[in-house]
Design a protein around this motif. Structure first.
Motif, PDB file in Angstrom:
ATOM      1  N   GLY A  21      61.211  35.831  40.444  1.00  0.00           N
ATOM      2  CA  GLY A  21      59.786  36.670  40.976  1.00  0.00           C
ATOM      3  C   GLY A  21      59.401  37.251  39.743  1.00  0.00           C
ATOM      4  O   GLY A  21      58.132  37.191  39.597  1.00  0.00           O
ATOM      5  N   TRP A  22      60.180  38.465  39.561  1.00  0.00           N
ATOM      6  CA  TRP A  22      59.313  39.211  38.390  1.00  0.00           C
ATOM      7  C   TRP A  22      59.272  38.583  37.150  1.00  0.00           C
ATOM      8  O   TRP A  22      58.438  39.107  36.176  1.00  0.00           O
ATOM      9  CB  TRP A  22      60.112  40.701  38.265  1.00  0.00           C
ATOM     10  N   LEU A  25      55.986  37.200  36.817  1.00  0.00           N
ATOM     11  CA  LEU A  25      54.964  38.326  36.711  1.00  0.00           C
ATOM     12  C   LEU A  25      54.980  38.658  35.009  1.00  0.00           C
ATOM     13  O   LEU A  25      53.960  39.126  34.727  1.00  0.00           O
ATOM     14  CB  LEU A  25      55.232  39.446  37.407  1.00  0.00           C
ATOM     15  N   THR A  53      56.409  46.200  36.005  1.00  0.00           N
ATOM     16  CA  THR A  53      56.542  45.020  36.665  1.00  0.00           C
ATOM     17  C   THR A  53      57.481  44.758  37.496  1.00  0.00           C
ATOM     18  O   THR A  53      57.071  44.189  38.656  1.00  0.00           O
ATOM     19  CB  THR A  53      56.251  43.783  35.490  1.00  0.00           C
ATOM     20  N   ARG A  57      56.720  44.227  41.576  1.00  0.00           N
ATOM     21  CA  ARG A  57      57.125  43.066  42.314  1.00  0.00           C
ATOM     22  C   ARG A  57      58.036  43.443  43.521  1.00  0.00           C
ATOM     23  O   ARG A  57      58.084  42.872  44.769  1.00  0.00           O
ATOM     24  CB  ARG A  57      57.949  42.223  41.481  1.00  0.00           C
ATOM     25  N   SER A  58      58.987  44.420  43.311  1.00  0.00           N
ATOM     26  CA  SER A  58      59.952  44.605  44.343  1.00  0.00           C
ATOM     27  C   SER A  58      59.308  45.619  45.633  1.00  0.00           C
ATOM     28  O   SER A  58      59.298  45.285  46.670  1.00  0.00           O
ATOM     29  CB  SER A  58      61.029  45.819  43.673  1.00  0.00           C
ATOM     30  N   GLY A  60      55.938  44.789  46.386  1.00  0.00           N
ATOM     31  CA  GLY A  60      55.396  43.786  46.901  1.00  0.00           C
ATOM     32  C   GLY A  60      56.346  42.924  47.942  1.00  0.00           C
ATOM     33  O   GLY A  60      55.919  42.616  49.109  1.00  0.00           O
ATOM     34  N   CYS A  61      57.682  42.920  47.734  1.00  0.00           N
ATOM     35  CA  CYS A  61      58.517  42.093  48.478  1.00  0.00           C
ATOM     36  C   CYS A  61      58.815  43.006  49.873  1.00  0.00           C
ATOM     37  O   CYS A  61      58.775  42.604  51.023  1.00  0.00           O
ATOM     38  CB  CYS A  61      60.014  41.997  48.009  1.00  0.00           C
ATOM     39  N   THR A 126      47.842  43.323  45.950  1.00  0.00           N
ATOM     40  CA  THR A 126      49.161  43.059  46.299  1.00  0.00           C
ATOM     41  C   THR A 126      49.306  43.360  47.685  1.00  0.00           C
ATOM     42  O   THR A 126      50.043  42.856  48.451  1.00  0.00           O
ATOM     43  CB  THR A 126      50.148  43.964  45.636  1.00  0.00           C
ATOM     44  N   PHE A 147      49.115  38.338  40.531  1.00  0.00           N
ATOM     45  CA  PHE A 147      50.010  38.202  39.756  1.00  0.00           C
ATOM     46  C   PHE A 147      49.482  38.205  38.324  1.00  0.00           C
ATOM     47  O   PHE A 147      50.326  38.201  37.369  1.00  0.00           O
ATOM     48  CB  PHE A 147      50.646  36.798  39.850  1.00  0.00           C
ATOM     49  N   ASP A 181      53.285  28.384  42.906  1.00  0.00           N
ATOM     50  CA  ASP A 181      53.354  28.604  44.479  1.00  0.00           C
ATOM     51  C   ASP A 181      53.172  27.720  45.592  1.00  0.00           C
ATOM     52  O   ASP A 181      53.576  27.865  46.469  1.00  0.00           O
ATOM     53  CB  ASP A 181      52.741  29.924  44.689  1.00  0.00           C
ATOM     54  N   HIS A 270      60.001  30.226  35.834  1.00  0.00           N
ATOM     55  CA  HIS A 270      59.899  31.379  34.507  1.00  0.00           C
ATOM     56  C   HIS A 270      60.281  30.582  33.170  1.00  0.00           C
ATOM     57  O   HIS A 270      59.788  31.381  32.412  1.00  0.00           O
ATOM     58  CB  HIS A 270      60.780  32.457  35.066  1.00  0.00           C
TER      59      HIS A 270
END
Length: 287
Positions: A21-22, A25, A53, A57-58, A60-61, A126, A147, A181, A270
């Motif tokens: 995920g990160w 980004l 980043t 991302r964390s 956002g989770c 976000t 993103f 996505d 990624h």
């Protein structure tokens, strides 16, 4: 024993064991950083954007899992998430997300005013994304904006302004997010239809696979045209060729629309971003 389990639950909440995920980004953000700086951007900015980043991302989770907790319990893939099961409370998740976002903001404060302003816009998008799937037929586009905010932020941090190139790269990155996505949404399409959630996989219907391929090609085409005068040498094009080879591989993974195939395509995306970044970074290194 309870206090020993909490850190593990928090790590599960921020998907610490799933770095894909990160990384999705990170690679376009670092690519923009390298282009803006004309090569290695320096350890300060590199640290700010890598750590920021991961933190955002964390965060956002945390927000996403709170927003989706009533939906996630009905989806096999997400039913075991800490907030959904009640192992982590809503207040805990939001508090953790706030702390992570504040640390990321503190890092951004070491740059300049334009970057700080863009970070506030990035945070707003976000926070909005988890709720977009209730109202927007293509919520993946909202995620694409979220993103992609690292791209103009990178240019602003290096140059102190926002050239058209920053927005063009962000547009290209939007198509990449739509591609991967949508693959992710294809995994949960049956569950999302049953729950009434809007996703690109549902909206695109039987056109999902060909349009995912078109999104990939749009991303690579836009970045190729945008960067051809900025990144010199054959190594850049080798990186793009490796990315295109992965696009062809992804087609073989998703064409049958199986859950495992679509999830594998998303999870390994990624590497496509890394191929593009590597081509850019190595090209500057050998100039």
């Amino acid at each position: 024993m309870r206090w020993r389990k909490k850190p593990d639950l928090y790590l599960a909440l921020i998907r610490w064991d799933r770095p894909a995920g990160w990384l999705l980004l990170l690679w376009p953000t670092l690519s923009a950083l390298w282009v803006a700086a004309g090569g290695f951007p320096g350890w300060h900015l590199l640290s700010v954007f890598v750590i920021g980043t991961i933190l955002m991302r964390s965060a956002g989770c945390c927000v996403n899992d709170v927003a989706d907790r009533d939906f996630d319990k009905h989806v096999k893939r997400t039913a075991g998430r800490p907030v959904t099961t009640g192992a982590v409370s809503v207040k805990e998740a939001l508090a953790l997300g706030a702390v992570l976002a504040l640390i990321a903001f503190a890092l951004v404060l070491t740059t300049n005013a334009i970057t700080v302003g863009l970070s506030a816009a990035a945070l707003a998008v976000t926070l909005a994304y988890p709720y977009a799937k209730r109202y927007v037929s293509m919520p993946q586009a909202v995620l694409g904006i979220a993103f992609g905010m690292g791209i103009p932020m990178a240019f602003a941090a290096v140059r102190g302004d926002l050239p058209p190139l920053a927005w063009l790269l962000m547009l290209g990155n939007l198509f990449w997010v739509l591609a991967y996505d949508t693959e992710y949404a294809m995994v949960d399409r049956d569950d999302d239809l049953r729950l009434g959630i809007k996703t690109s996989a549902i909206t695109l219907g039987t056109w999902d696979v060909p349009l995912v391929m078109l999104f990939y090609l749009a991303f690579i085409s836009i970045w190729t045209l945008a960067l051809r005068d900025y990144v010199q040498g054959v190594l850049f094009y080798i990186g793009l060729a490796v990315a295109l080879a992965q696009v062809a591989w992804h087609f073989t993974l998703i064409r049958s629309r199986t859950r495992d195939g679509c999830f594998k395509a998303f999870r390994l995306n990624h590497w496509l971003g890394f191929a593009v970044f590597a081509g850019i970074a190595v090209s500057y290194a050998v100039q």
